[in-house]
Design a protein around this motif. Structure first.
Motif, PDB file in Angstrom:
ATOM      1  N   ALA B 170     -13.622   6.588   3.601  1.00  0.00           N
ATOM      2  CA  ALA B 170     -12.193   6.299   3.641  1.00  0.00           C
ATOM      3  C   ALA B 170     -11.433   7.277   4.509  1.00  0.00           C
ATOM      4  CB  ALA B 170     -11.617   6.308   2.218  1.00  0.00           C
ATOM      5  N   PHE B 286     -10.021   4.106  -0.897  1.00  0.00           N
ATOM      6  CA  PHE B 286      -9.575   3.172   0.134  1.00  0.00           C
ATOM      7  C   PHE B 286      -8.105   2.862  -0.014  1.00  0.00           C
ATOM      8  CE2 PHE B 286     -13.691   2.958   1.657  1.00  0.00           C
ATOM      9  CZ  PHE B 286     -14.563   2.830   0.607  1.00  0.00           C
ATOM     10  N   ALA B 289      -6.399   5.871   1.380  1.00  0.00           N
ATOM     11  CA  ALA B 289      -6.449   5.911   2.846  1.00  0.00           C
ATOM     12  C   ALA B 289      -5.347   5.059   3.451  1.00  0.00           C
ATOM     13  CB  ALA B 289      -7.816   5.429   3.332  1.00  0.00           C
ATOM     14  N   SER B 290      -4.918   4.013   2.747  1.00  0.00           N
ATOM     15  CA  SER B 290      -3.900   3.135   3.322  1.00  0.00           C
ATOM     16  C   SER B 290      -2.506   3.730   3.223  1.00  0.00           C
ATOM     17  CB  SER B 290      -3.922   1.774   2.622  1.00  0.00           C
ATOM     18  OG  SER B 290      -3.327   1.864   1.354  1.00  0.00           O
ATOM     19  N   THR B 292      -0.768   6.015   4.567  1.00  0.00           N
ATOM     20  CA  THR B 292      -0.853   6.977   5.655  1.00  0.00           C
ATOM     21  C   THR B 292       0.390   7.852   5.815  1.00  0.00           C
ATOM     22  OG1 THR B 292      -0.189   5.171   7.078  1.00  0.00           O
ATOM     23  CG2 THR B 292      -2.514   5.741   7.059  1.00  0.00           C
TER      24      THR B 292
END
Lengths: 247, 349
Positions: B170, B286, B289-290, B292
């Motif tokens: 990720a 995950f 990770a999105s 940002t």
């Protein structure tokens, strides 16, 4: 939910994962390298779902042991967690909505990602059969920081989709993933087109041209955060959406 | 139903009644067997309706906002699937093939020593939170010190190899994120274990009954455990994906940027989000990770808080150990997790 439905959900999700991973469809959502383990995951889900349906759910009550939830203290009186119903949503999403890869809508919501400055650039790729050197957009941008010394005079070919520029015209854009489409960020290159051609957003374009420095900002023009590179276009061709749309 | 004179030769389903008694007198006829619609049939019906009626809502689906939302949601769900499946396969295997006495034999007797050992044991034993709670209960039922069992409860979902690999995938190019997650989660497990050893009282903990495994074959236990864990984890993964997609598309960027720029607010919001979203630890990287716009430290806090305390765990712990336990354990874990994430994050990231 009864046991049939529990196994049924596993089969549904497994089939969805398999369908995505065995076709190019997964490239719209995840990186290509994930394909092998995605196939394995889909197969495992299918197998476990089918086996539990055929073997374990037919077993006599005494043998169900941990499959029942008496001793877990869970809150699912019907034998399966209710939150699991949500698993139909990705299935529906893939088959009913089948959304495309991230495009201009996502690109317009975020400023162009700043590509890191690299001290020592790798050598340029060899030209293709038509004499042009193909570069990814992020690669191209990183080569413009030193005034484009590695790019001077070389015929280049860049491919991306069109996204709107604040004051008219379009950027050549691609979405860059670090993990998956969930974190996609755009990189944008100004198309310096002497002929001033216009393209609708999300059209995929192949731009053959040469390096040119960024045009100086015009008085009163909108800010273009993160946009640092341009390409002088000679030929612009529409191309079909590539199977692998991300960088 | 035709009237027939009362007789001993009856239709199937008719109650034998004495001659002369009217049909609708004291004894009602047994109910006819009702045709019940099963969940499978209902779902198949609804799916068919949804597919056939697609032209009605196709315009809505063509909206770029809806498509982007759907792409982000599907991508998070699909990206996490291999890790989730591997996690439930392994936790199912542990439930089926590793005898609980194995754990009891391996841990030191002294609780102070057992806590770090149990915490570190989480590295080798992959398992989603759903699996860790019953395993910890099983350990306690076999005489392992509660403080050690609790340390294992907190560490196993957070620092096992599948989670660490998922975190590495990720956050490519950021191995420090993986290390930070490992250290911070281990710190939480050990601190909470020692806190319980020092301050915990037996009266707060209801020891769970040992789960019955009578009669089922090991493979059957394996498959049904894996299916059970996948359904739990998959459902919450979808919740996480829906939320991430909504955060990315619906919430105006200015709002997200404001929250993300304020470090204190960012950490608090992500910590609460981790509790509310209850994503399985194999998949939460995950979702993180999105996000940002948020700093790595605040996202580390999200990853450290999630596997140790969330609404799913609170429910599981209450069911297994009792409400008096959870009332003390959950808030304490929440605070220790935030503190640990901040400490390690500021040091390493």
């Amino acid at each position: 939910m009864n046991r049939e439905m529990q196994s049924g959900l596993l089969v549904l999700v497994g089939a969805t994962v398999l369908q995505l991973s065995l076709t190019d469809a997964h490239l719209r959502y995840v990186k290509a390298g994930l394909q092998p383990i995605l196939v394995i995951a889909g197969l495992l889900l299918l197998i476990i779902g089918l086996l539990t349906l055929l073997r374990d759910d037919r077993a006599p009550a005494a043998a169900r042991g941990v499959g029942d939830d008496e001793t877990h203290g869970h809150d699912h009186s019907h034998g399966g967690p209710r939150v699991a119903w949500l698993l139909v949503l990705p299935v529906l999403g893939v088959f009913l909505v089948a959304p495309p890869a991230l495009g201009s809508y996502a690109a317009n919501r975020a400023p162009s990602q700043v590509t890191e400055r690299v001290d020592v650039l790798p050598p340029m790729p060899k030209p293709g059969p038509d004499g042009t050197v193909r570069l990814g957009l992020a690669n191209y941008i990183s080569r413009t920081y030193d005034g484009g010394t590695s790019l001077q005079g070389t015929p280049l070919r860049l491919t991306g989709f069109a996204s709107a520029r604040p004051d008219g015209g379009v950027y050549l854009t691609r979405m860059v993933l670090s993990c998956c489409a969930g974190d996609g960020r755009p990189v944008k290159v100004v198309i310096d087109d002497p002929e001033g051609r216009a393209f609708p957003e999300d059209t995929w374009l192949q731009v053959d041209g040469t390096f040119t420095p960024m045009p100086p900002p015009v008085e009163g023009a909108a800010a273009e955060p993160g946009v640092v590179a341009a390409i002088r276009a000679q030929t612009i061709t529409r191309v079909p959406t590539p199977a692998q749309p991300y960088e | 139903m035709s009237e027939s004179p009362p007789s001993l030769a009856t239709d199937p389903g008719e109650v034998l009644r004495a001659p002369g008694v009217e049909p609708d007198a004291a004894v009602p006829a047994p109910k006819q067997r009702r045709t019940r619609i099963t969940a499978v049939e209902a779902t198949a019906f609804l799916l068919t309706v949804a597919i056939l009626s697609r032209p009605l809502y196709a315009d809505l689906l063509d909206e770029p906002a809806v498509q982007t939302w759907a792409t982000i949601f599907i991508s998070i769900a699909i990206q996490a699937m291999p890790f989730l499946v591997l996690g439930v396969v392994v936790s199912g295997a542990i439930a089926a093939f590793v005898p609980p006495s194995f754990f009891a034999r391996v841990l030191p007797r002294n609780p102070v020593l057992a806590v770090p050992v149990a915490g570190a044991a989480g590295v080798v034993l992959p398992g989603c939170e759903c699996g860790a709670v019953p395993i910890a209960g099983g350990l306690m039922a076999r005489g392992v010190a509660p403080s050690a069992a609790l340390a294992f409860l907190l560490s196993a979902p957070a620092i096992n190899p599948i989670v660490l690999v998922a975190t590495a995938v990720a956050f490519p190019g950021r191995p420090d994120m993986v290390l930070a997650r490992l250290l911070a989660s281990l710190l939480v497990a050990v601190v909470m274990g020692w806190l319980w050893a020092r301050f915990g009282r037996a009266g707060w903990l209801t020891l769970p009954k040992r789960p019955q495994l009578a009669g089922a074959s090991r493979w059957s236990v394996f498959r049904t455990s894996a299916r059970h864990d996948f359904l739990h984890a998959g459902g919450f993964l979808v919740v996480g994906g829906l939320t991430a997609a909504t955060l990315n598309v619906v919430i105006p960027r200015s709002v997200l940027d404001t929250v993300a720029d304020n470090e204190v607010l960012a950490v608090l919001v992500l910590a609460v989000l981790a509790v509310v979203l209850a994503i399985c630890s194999e998949a939460d990287a995950f979702v993180a990770a999105s996000l940002t716009q948020f700093s790595l430290t605040s996202r580390l806090v999200f990853l450290v808080v999630g596997p140790t305390v969330d609404i799913k765990l609170i429910a599981l712990q209450t069911g297994t150990f009792g409400g008096r336990f959870t009332l003390r354990f959950a808030p304490a874990t929440f605070l220790v997790a935030i503190g640990s994430g901040l400490l390690i994050g500021n040091w390493l990231l």
